[in-house]
Design an enzyme around this catalytic site. Structure first.
Site, PDB file in Angstrom:
ATOM      1  N   CYS A 141      66.771  85.681  48.479  1.00 53.59           N
ATOM      2  CA  CYS A 141      66.803  84.290  48.008  1.00 53.59           C
ATOM      3  C   CYS A 141      65.414  83.638  47.956  1.00 53.59           C
ATOM      4  O   CYS A 141      65.190  82.769  47.136  1.00 53.59           O
ATOM      5  CB  CYS A 141      67.731  83.454  48.873  1.00 53.59           C
ATOM      6  SG  CYS A 141      69.428  83.997  48.730  1.00 53.59           S
TER       7      CYS A 141
ATOM      8  N   ARG B 252      73.320  79.017  36.660  1.00 51.16           N
ATOM      9  CA  ARG B 252      73.162  78.082  37.779  1.00 51.16           C
ATOM     10  C   ARG B 252      72.112  77.025  37.461  1.00 51.16           C
ATOM     11  O   ARG B 252      71.706  76.887  36.317  1.00 51.16           O
ATOM     12  CB  ARG B 252      72.804  78.872  39.025  1.00 51.16           C
ATOM     13  CG  ARG B 252      73.893  79.880  39.372  1.00 51.16           C
ATOM     14  CD  ARG B 252      73.570  80.589  40.663  1.00 51.16           C
ATOM     15  NE  ARG B 252      74.666  81.457  41.052  1.00 51.16           N
ATOM     16  CZ  ARG B 252      74.692  82.114  42.208  1.00 51.16           C
ATOM     17  NH1 ARG B 252      73.688  81.997  43.061  1.00 51.16           N
ATOM     18  NH2 ARG B 252      75.701  82.884  42.520  1.00 51.16           N
TER      19      ARG B 252
ATOM     20  N   CYS C 234      67.900  89.037  54.447  1.00 50.48           N
ATOM     21  CA  CYS C 234      68.574  90.221  53.900  1.00 50.48           C
ATOM     22  C   CYS C 234      67.954  90.521  52.541  1.00 50.48           C
ATOM     23  O   CYS C 234      67.215  89.704  51.995  1.00 50.48           O
ATOM     24  CB  CYS C 234      70.078  89.982  53.794  1.00 50.48           C
ATOM     25  SG  CYS C 234      70.582  89.135  52.286  1.00 50.48           S
TER      26      CYS C 234
ATOM     27  N   ARG D 270      75.896  73.297  47.501  1.00 47.37           N
ATOM     28  CA  ARG D 270      74.630  73.295  46.763  1.00 47.37           C
ATOM     29  C   ARG D 270      74.774  72.372  45.553  1.00 47.37           C
ATOM     30  O   ARG D 270      75.756  72.456  44.821  1.00 47.37           O
ATOM     31  CB  ARG D 270      74.324  74.719  46.313  1.00 47.37           C
ATOM     32  CG  ARG D 270      72.971  74.881  45.687  1.00 47.37           C
ATOM     33  CD  ARG D 270      72.759  76.310  45.252  1.00 47.37           C
ATOM     34  NE  ARG D 270      72.694  77.228  46.374  1.00 47.37           N
ATOM     35  CZ  ARG D 270      72.993  78.522  46.292  1.00 47.37           C
ATOM     36  NH1 ARG D 270      73.399  79.033  45.146  1.00 47.37           N
ATOM     37  NH2 ARG D 270      72.903  79.298  47.347  1.00 47.37           N
TER      38      ARG D 270
ATOM     39  N   LYS E 176      70.457  83.081  36.240  1.00 48.66           N
ATOM     40  CA  LYS E 176      69.485  82.055  36.635  1.00 48.66           C
ATOM     41  C   LYS E 176      68.422  81.858  35.554  1.00 48.66           C
ATOM     42  O   LYS E 176      67.901  82.840  35.029  1.00 48.66           O
ATOM     43  CB  LYS E 176      68.802  82.460  37.937  1.00 48.66           C
ATOM     44  CG  LYS E 176      69.770  82.634  39.101  1.00 48.66           C
ATOM     45  CD  LYS E 176      69.062  83.145  40.336  1.00 48.66           C
ATOM     46  CE  LYS E 176      70.007  83.227  41.514  1.00 48.66           C
ATOM     47  NZ  LYS E 176      69.361  83.766  42.699  1.00 48.66           N
TER      48      LYS E 176
ATOM     49  N   LYS F 290      75.898  86.340  38.824  1.00 46.04           N
ATOM     50  CA  LYS F 290      75.166  85.078  38.716  1.00 46.04           C
ATOM     51  C   LYS F 290      74.097  85.150  37.614  1.00 46.04           C
ATOM     52  O   LYS F 290      73.643  86.238  37.243  1.00 46.04           O
ATOM     53  CB  LYS F 290      74.512  84.737  40.044  1.00 46.04           C
ATOM     54  CG  LYS F 290      73.574  85.781  40.584  1.00 46.04           C
ATOM     55  CD  LYS F 290      73.090  85.348  41.966  1.00 46.04           C
ATOM     56  CE  LYS F 290      72.533  86.499  42.761  1.00 46.04           C
ATOM     57  NZ  LYS F 290      72.289  86.176  44.148  1.00 46.04           N
TER      58      LYS F 290
ATOM     59  N   CYS G  34      64.045  82.118  53.447  1.00 41.81           N
ATOM     60  CA  CYS G  34      65.400  81.703  53.087  1.00 41.81           C
ATOM     61  C   CYS G  34      66.107  81.167  54.328  1.00 41.81           C
ATOM     62  O   CYS G  34      65.563  81.195  55.418  1.00 41.81           O
ATOM     63  CB  CYS G  34      66.168  82.880  52.519  1.00 41.81           C
ATOM     64  SG  CYS G  34      66.636  84.055  53.804  1.00 41.81           S
TER      65      CYS G  34
ATOM     66  N   CYS H 285      74.041  81.743  56.931  1.00 41.12           N
ATOM     67  CA  CYS H 285      74.272  82.692  55.852  1.00 41.12           C
ATOM     68  C   CYS H 285      75.014  83.925  56.377  1.00 41.12           C
ATOM     69  O   CYS H 285      74.557  84.587  57.295  1.00 41.12           O
ATOM     70  CB  CYS H 285      72.956  83.113  55.217  1.00 41.12           C
ATOM     71  SG  CYS H 285      73.242  84.350  53.950  1.00 41.12           S
TER      72      CYS H 285
HETATM   73  S1  SF4 Z   1      68.212  86.185  51.347  1.00 38.32           S
HETATM   74 FE1  SF4 Z   1      70.026  86.957  52.323  1.00 38.32          FE
HETATM   75  S2  SF4 Z   1      69.937  86.075  54.346  1.00 38.32           S
HETATM   76 FE2  SF4 Z   1      68.567  84.889  53.123  1.00 38.32          FE
HETATM   77  S3  SF4 Z   1      69.825  83.211  52.429  1.00 38.32           S
HETATM   78 FE3  SF4 Z   1      69.827  84.761  50.832  1.00 38.32          FE
HETATM   79  S4  SF4 Z   1      71.663  85.914  51.251  1.00 38.32           S
HETATM   80 FE4  SF4 Z   1      71.210  84.772  53.101  1.00 38.32          FE
END
Ligand code: SF4
Length: 1538
Positions: free
Chosen positions: A1442, A1102, A1438, A1033, A1174, A1172, A1393, A1399
């Protein structure tokens, strides 16, 4: 009594074929469209019904599906030559194109069941046209007959060794009721299993199909010569035998013993001995004759009669024994005529007619026909349903004439009159018969009279239309993109080839011929031009010069095509007769790119294929060959048997360019290969992989299949240019990582392998790991043995601990249990379940299992294989094994009652199974529950002592103290300012991974280790480590990049990554799929582009975001400058980054940061932040950076002069949550107050420092600033910040947000510059055959003078285009379809995401699935008039969140593969969190909820009411007022019951 259930003749035949074959080739209209046969075949296969004929009792026949236009009979040769009994089920459409195969196959015991098509008006000429191929033909006319005749066909093929075609038309059985299924006993008794075994025992060779392979089915006759030397010999036919080896009929001599050894060939010798005590027998083989066939078939029918009472004859006669007239019907209407005659009144002309049909159509036994027809018959009408007649007389008419006229009573032979039978219905049958008999009985009957409707529009059954499967058009699109108007596909489907039928003109063979002709024409034309240059008469002089330049360059596509327009213009202007003549061939001035399209069907017969013709011609022709066979264990295992490697064949040929490509693996490589193929002066073969099972397979499935095949070397990507070395380039370029053995051998022979290994050092490691080896079991054995060694010499009882773990908890528990056991004197070993060899299980003494719960109550991935083996094993005996099980689960994970069974299901299932297998339980199964006060530890702490007690080691004194578990804080502390052992890990070539500690540390450097989850299972099965890849990244404050940076990023993704880039939700570039060896070069390249990756991830501040604001450039510049300042100000100071990634090889010069300084982290200290951190900036009214979702959110405030003055500061926003852990929740930032712009970076610093010092470093799930603030209280937190700042926040200033999405399309700013916001779906920059977006953006970056801005919604803005450049830019945008922003409001407002496949935390698909889901909703949007309404919808794989799902109006968060939690009620401009509406729902339920809800919204919404607000107003969901109440009042209460 069996219930009649067989409803069609296809079903009846397919069932018998299945039972009587080793392999059934099911020819289907398309892979996705079943035939009537294949439905029955699949259902037998699915129920695992065993076949009857297989050598091994109980084995299941193989059913292979082949598309009807993919040369299906080619697939018969390989299995039948390897001793498999093969049958084919098909419509008649394949017969004519297969004629060359039929001649060969007739000499093998293959059975082809043919349903005549078109179904409503079948054409029997498809049978008569192939009647001379040497096959035996049997006809059935009802469902029951189809069953019996199918069985006859198989029995006959086995007996005679020759091919049998069983044909029928379903029209003959329309009025049949269902029939009972075949009787297995009867099938078994009728099939000659001994003969079948003899065939199966021998493999015949043969590598070519069209050339005569010399095989003739023969029968062996035994000659008996008397031992007393008598000269007389008798000859008799032994029980049937056919010669199995290739070769012409030949005599074979059996051993010379006299008794009981008479089996003459390589048979198993289990038939009855043919012998005479005084004889010596020799055997003579001769071709099978018609009489033999008749004898065999009669025997079979006799057996059938005995078993079923049903009687069959070679010819069937129905009617009065004294009939004077008869019909001979070769068509589908026999039953209609029968009924019509039956119902005839005595006055009808045909009342007393008989009907004759041929049951055994070939061989045609005239004598039997004469025997069948009553002597009284004087007139026979031959009705033939033959639409494509090529001779004056119908073939059946000729058959009859020959039979009757050459019969014994030729003089009294009946008169035979031929008719052409058209389409008949029950209503017209008697009328047709009257017409037939009027003519028949007339004085001089007419021949060839037509009865019934001659023409009827014939509707093709679905799928039978000739067409390219849609999935395959991907490659065609690329060809069109690359070569545009100069592309010429010689065998294009649907091309206008006057007078040539479509199936012929689309054949590559036709294409090849036409290409040769075309090339010849152009050659002649060039000569003509040359002559014209020399001696032609033009009006002006201009054309001559131009033409001569053209003639010189005519062979070079680029030059010729550049010059051509000018030549044409000159000639047009000249307008002399010569010019006009030349212009009449105007297209020939252009050099086209000639292509032929072929399929992998050729791989079965390369020597005679189109590939061979092209290679042998040496002509400059390009071939694109699409291979659609999916990767599978079977395909790999059978690769040799079934198909030859076209690439190798072509490379061995020596004169061709060869490339092996796969569009779903590397788009760039496909482009490169096509261009190189075009440029190569000679034949070029581009192999194109596109694996699919069905034509409607989703792109995702094809992608996943492709990845597996490429990754494991089944389909390597490479390019081969035999002339490369002449130009100082290697001949062979490998574009993927692994290759298969055959290719290795070729390269070794060609000395390319060493070169390759030198160029790609990582490749040598892969060579030893190619697929197909037994590495996996060896590895298991090794691992287990190594452990055994380790515990040798230890005393105490053994305890083997096997774990299945997906997030590491079960594994660490298992390891801890092992070390505690050891401390108690036990010989312990702990390993993953799947690393354990099953065969050792019953020898264990004590076994403990620890497993967590994955997906829907499944075992985690590293336990599935062992569990499957234990579950399915029938002979595993563990009666001497003691066992204990501990499970980790979450009682609330599946809130619905019906899903409660999933709670700790693996542990419970395992316990129950071990008990059934005889194991003795040491203690009750322990159930760890995430909902318990200490999570799973609560249950574990009860379970472990019980285990020690059962093992009698509970009261051990003096146990050593256990070291505290290692935490991220320890790792940071010990890392020496983020160095760890990253450098050493990068150098270790024995693995693609880095150590666990380094995986934590590299995050601070901007890179995560991941593994390709699409490949996990397959690699595991192959004994390979996971496909480790890294994500990088970048750090890009405010998301602003220059065009040159864009180009460099694009290069990096191609050279080091997976050819795609992700624009992230935090406005930066992310690269995926980078292997370890490329990590450092990629990092260096990023830094060379004056970007960095430091602190892009990890427990640090970040990337700092900033609204992209295209319409106000000056204001944006000022605010953006602040984002940069904050970013720089909060950067970590460690020099480890430069040391590891940037330093030159000589370790002296650094590229970016100058000389290293002593490490010291003034802001962070050695342990950096607890979690983290942000920061984001939003510029009202745009909340496109989701200012409430970050640890710090700055809202830009203008002064009275319209310039940036300061910021309202929010703190404590954050998204990450753990499913079902109510202690975790998303939170929107709390307002601290207003702060001046020039010092706001200091305010950010102090907020960060308070978090650094007060954040929870013990529990990472509770370590974000949001929890610190809630624990501490906002006011206290604020005061601590103010204390550090030395000044107070002012009262917040008023602001107003309108939305958090982007504004697409063109906008103008205050300077008059233009800005265009692209819609980049989910931020993925990639090329696809339908949308070469990445190439387009690259072309734009090459000429763009402004900048690019990445938005917080993963889109992209082209900034600062001057009016002067605008038209050109618009053209470019249009050329690459990048100007399209006409998507639904829902799609434009959506984001997802990354999730699968990269991931590691993903539980469900996100980026690859959300677009599909939206497509499924768009119909309703359209209907409801909501197409243009913006509704913010987000998805993540998940709960880490993100894509900031908790702030969307509607969100889906992955729970398990295919299952999502659904949230509703978020604020439209990101101001309010949403709330759980439904748990774990799948697509069907999502659509069931969303569709009516959207409709309702369309009807009932208030003026300007947003979707999220609407859901709250109508009471669907309660509003979430702050993070802490996120879990309250959810729509779906979780139930606690078990
Ligand atoms: S939300 Fe969860 S599944 Fe999606 S990129 Fe972020 S860590 Fe991975």
């Amino acid at each position: 009594m069996a219930v009649p259930s067989v409803r069609t003749p296809e079903e009846a035949a397919a069932r018998v074929a299945y039972l009587s074959s080793d392999v059934v080739i099911s020819v289907q209209p398309a892979q996705a469209i079943d035939s009537e046969f294949s439905k029955a075949l699949h259902s037998l296969g699915a129920s695992k019904t065993p076949g009857i004929i297989a050598c091994t009792e109980g084995s299941i026949p193989e059913v292979l599906t082949v598309r009807h236009n993919a040369d299906p009979l080619l697939s018969v040769f390989a299995p039948i030559r390897s001793g498999k009994l093969v049958s084919v089920t098909s419509s008649s459409s394949i017969l004519l194109p297969s004629v060359p195969h039929l001649y060969k196959l007739a000499q093998y015991p293959v059975v082809i069941h043919v349903s005549l098509h078109p179904l409503d008006y079948p054409d029997f000429s498809e049978i008569s046209a192939i009647r001379q191929t040497g096959f035996t033909f049997l006809q059935s006319q009802s469902i029951r007959e189809a069953q019996d005749i199918a069985l006859t066909a198989h029995a006959l093929a086995i007996k005679s060794g020759k091919g049998v075609i069983h044909f029928f038309s379903i029209r003959s059985s329309f009025s049949d009721g269902p029939t009972t299924t075949e009787d297995r006993g009867v099938v078994r008794s009728v099939l000659d299993l001994h003969a079948a075994r003899r065939f199966q025992a021998v493999k015949t060779g043969g590598s070519t199909l069209h050339a005569d392979d010399g095989r003739i089915a023969t029968i062996t006759e035994d000659e008996v010569s008397y031992a007393n030397g008598g000269s007389g010999s008798i000859s008799g036919i032994s029980s049937p035998q056919y010669e199995i080896s290739n070769g012409h009929p030949r005599a074979t001599t059996a051993g010379n013993s006299s008794v009981g050894s008479s089996r003459p060939t390589s048979s198993a010798g289990d038939g009855p001995p043919f012998s005479s005590a005084t004889s010596v027998i020799s055997s003579v083989a001769r071709p099978v004759a018609s009489e033999d066939i008749y004898r065999f078939v009669s025997e079979i029918w006799e057996q059938l009669r005995g078993a079923t009472n049903r009687v069959y004859h070679a010819f069937e006669y129905i009617g009065p024994p004294d009939a004077e007239e008869a019909l001979f019907v070769f068509g589908a209407e026999t039953r209609l005529f029968e009924e019509a005659i039956h119902q005839a009144s005595s006055g009808d002309l045909y009342a007393k007619a008989g009907i004759i049909t041929a049951r055994l159509y070939r061989p045609w036994l005239g004598v039997k026909l004469i025997d069948t027809v009553p002597k009284s018959v004087k007139l026979i009408a031959v009705l033939e349903q033959i639409r494509r007649r090529t001779t004056k007389w119908g073939p059946t008419l000729l058959d009859l004439l020959t039979a009757l006229k050459s019969g014994p009573s030729q003089s009294g032979a009946p008169l035979v009159v031929g008719y052409q039978l058209g389409f008949i219905t029950p209503a017209t049958s008697s009328q047709a018969l009257s017409k037939v008999f009027q003519n028949l009985k007339s004085k001089s009957p007419l021949q060839n009279l037509e009865v019934g409707h001659a023409y009827r529009s014939v509707v093709l059954e679905p799928g039978y239309k000739l067409g390219q499967p849609t999935v395959e058009t991907a490659y065609m699109k690329i060809l069109h993109q690359v070569f545009g108007e100069h592309l010429h596909i010689a065998n294009a489907l649907g091309a206008n080839n006057a007078g040539i039928n479509a199936s012929i003109s689309s054949s590559p063979e036709f294409g090849f011929g036409s290409l040769l002709a075309r090339m010849e024409r152009r050659k002649l034309f060039i000569e003509k031009v040359k002559e014209a240059v020399k001696a032609g008469v033009f009006v002006t002089e201009a054309p001559r010069d131009c033409l001569s330049r053209w003639a010189l360059a005519a062979g070079d596509a680029k030059k010729a095509n550049d010059i051509a327009p000018n030549v044409i213009a000159q000639l047009t202007a000249d307008s002399s007769p010569l010019s006009t003549r030349l212009l009449s061939s105007q297209p020939l001035f252009f050099k086209e790119s000639p292509w032929l399209i072929g399929s992998d069907a050729w791989a079965y017969d390369l020597g005679n294929s189109g590939v061979h013709h092209v290679l042998a011609s040496g002509e400059n022709i390009n071939m694109l060959i699409i291979d659609s066979q999916p990767y599978s264990e079977r395909a790999v295992a059978d690769a040799e048997r079934r198909k030859k490697d076209i690439g190798l064949y072509a490379m061995n040929f020596g004169n061709a360019y060869v490339a092996s490509t796969a569009v779903y693996s590397s788009y760039t490589q496909v482009l490169q290969a096509m261009i190189e193929a075009d440029q190569f002066d000679g034949p070029s073969i581009v192999l194109a992989y596109l694996p699919y099972n069905k034509e409607n397979d989703s792109a995702l499935t094809i992608l996943q299949e492709t990845k597996k095949a490429v990754d494991l070397g089944y389909w390597p990507l490479y390019r081969w240019n035999p002339l490369g070395e002449n130009k100082g380039e290697p001949n062979f370029s490998l574009d993927s990582e692994r290759i298969k053995k055959e290719l290795q051998e070729f390269l070794r022979r060609d000395n390319q392998l060493t070169q390759l290994a030198k160029k790609h050092p990582e490749f040598s490691a892969n060579l030893s790991e190619d697929y197909g080896s037994e590495i996996r079991s060896l590895q298991k054995r090794k691992a287990k043995d190594a452990y055994n060694k380790l515990i040798e010499g230890l005393f105490g009882a053994p305890l083997t601990i096997l774990f299945a773990s997906d997030n590491g908890n079960a594994e660490s528990l298992a390891k801890r249990l092992a070390s505690r056991g050891k401390a108690r004197g036990l010989k312990t070993l702990a390993m993953a379940m799947d690393d354990y060899p099953l065969e050792d299980l019953s020898n264990e003494e004590n076994l403990a299992f620890i497993t967590s719960t994955a997906g829907q109550g499944e075992f985690p991935q590293n336990g599935r294989a062992l569990w499957d083996a234990v579950k399915n094993s029938t002979d595993l005996d563990i009666s001497s094994v003691n066992y204990a099980v501990f499970g980790l689960g979450d009682r609330h994970y599946w809130p619905r009652k019906e899903d409660k069974v999933y709670y700790n299901k693996p542990a419970k299932d395992l316990d129950a199974r071990l008990e059934i297998l005889g194991g003795k339980r040491l203690t009750d199964t322990g159930l760890g529950d995430d909902q318990d006060p200490d999570g799973y530890q609560t249950g574990y702490q009860e379970w472990e002592p019980k285990l020690w007690k059962a093992l009698c080691v509970d009261n051990v004194e003096g146990l050593p103290e256990e070291p505290a578990p290692r935490t991220n804080e320890d790792i940071k502390l010990a890392s020496n300012y983020l160095r760890g052992t990253i450098k050493e890990g990068l150098e270790d070539q024995s693995t693609g991974a880095i150590s666990a500690d380094d995986q934590q540390l590299t995050k601070f450097h901007g890179t995560y280790m991941q593994d390709d989850r699409d490949l996990r299972d397959e690699r595991k099965a192959q004994g390979l480590e996971p496909k480790y890849i890294f994500m990088i990244r970048c750090r890009l404050p405010g998301g602003v990049a220059t065009p040159s940076q864009w180009l460099q990023m694009d290069d990096i993704s191609n050279e080091h990554g997976n050819e795609t880039m992700k624009l992230t939700t935090r406005q930066t570039f992310q690269f995926h799929g980078i292997i370890k060896g490329k990590l450092r070069p990629a990092m260096r390249a990023i830094n060379k582009a004056l970007m960095t990756t430091i602190a892009a991830c990890g427990d640090v501040n970040r990337n700092v975001m900033c609204s992209s604001l295209p319409e106000k450039s000056r204001y944006h510049r000022d605010v953006y400058a602040i984002s940069q300042r904050i970013s720089d100000h909060l950067l970590p100071s460690t020099t480890a980054y430069h040391e590891i990634w940037i330093k030159d090889e000589d370790e002296k010069r650094t590229q970016v940061a100058g000389d290293a300084v002593q490490d010291y982290e003034p802001l962070y200290g050695q342990t950096y932040l607890p979690r983290k951190f942000k920061i984001t900036i939003a510029i009202p009214p745009h909340n496109d950076t989701d200012v409430y979702a970050h640890d710090i959110g700055l809202i830009a405030i203008k002064g009275s002069d319209g310039q940036l003055e300061g910021f309202n500061v929010l703190a404590g926003g954050g998204m990450g949550v753990t499913h079902n852990n109510k202690k975790t929740y998303p939170r929107t930032g709390s307002m601290l107050g207003y702060f001046a712009a020039d010092k706001v970076h200091l305010a950010c610093e102090k907020v960060m420092l308070v978090q650094r010092d007060y954040g929870d470093r013990k529990n990472r799930k509770h370590a974000r600033l949001k929890y610190t603030m809630d624990d501490m209280g906002v006011d206290i937190f604020k005061s601590k910040v103010e204390a550090l700042l030395g000044e107070k926040f002012a009262e917040p200033k008023p602001f107003h947000f309108e939305s958090n999405i982007d504004t697409f399309g063109w906008q103008k700013d205050e300077y008059g510059l233009n800005h265009f916001t692209f819609f980049i779906e989910n931020g993925r920059i990639e090329d696809t055959p339908t949308f070469p977006m990445k190439t387009g953006l690259r072309e734009i970056a090459k000429v763009h003078k402004g900048e690019f801005r990445l938005t917080g919604n993963q889109h992209l803005i082209l900034n600062n285009v001057s009016d002067a450049d605008l038209p050109n830019m618009k053209d470019l945008l249009a050329k690459y379809k990048l100007d399209n922003v006409q998507f639904s409001g829902l799609r434009l407002s959506s984001s997802a995401c990354v999730a699968f496949p990269t991931c590691g935390l993903a539980m469900a698909e996100s980026e690859r699935y959300l677009p599909e889901l939206i497509t499924k909703l768009e119909g309703v949007l359209e209907e409801s008039g909501l197409r243009h309404d913006s509704i913010v919808m987000r998805m993540t794989g998940c709960p880490n969140g993100c894509a900031r799902p908790w702030l969307a109006e509607v969100a889906f968060v992955g729970k398990a593969y295919g299952a999502y939690n659904m949230y509703l009620g978020g604020g439209y401009h990101g101001q309010r969190l949403n709330k759980l509406y439904r748990s774990s729902i799948k697509e069907e339920e999502i659509l069931e909820i969303m569709k009516p809800l959207l409709k309702r919204y369309a009807i009932e919404r208030g003026e300007a009411e947003r979707f999220g607000d609407f859901c709250i107003r109508i009471g669907m969901i309660k509003p979430t007022t702050e993070g802490k109440t996120f879990h309250d009042d959810v729509a779906e209460e979780e139930s606690d019951e078990e």
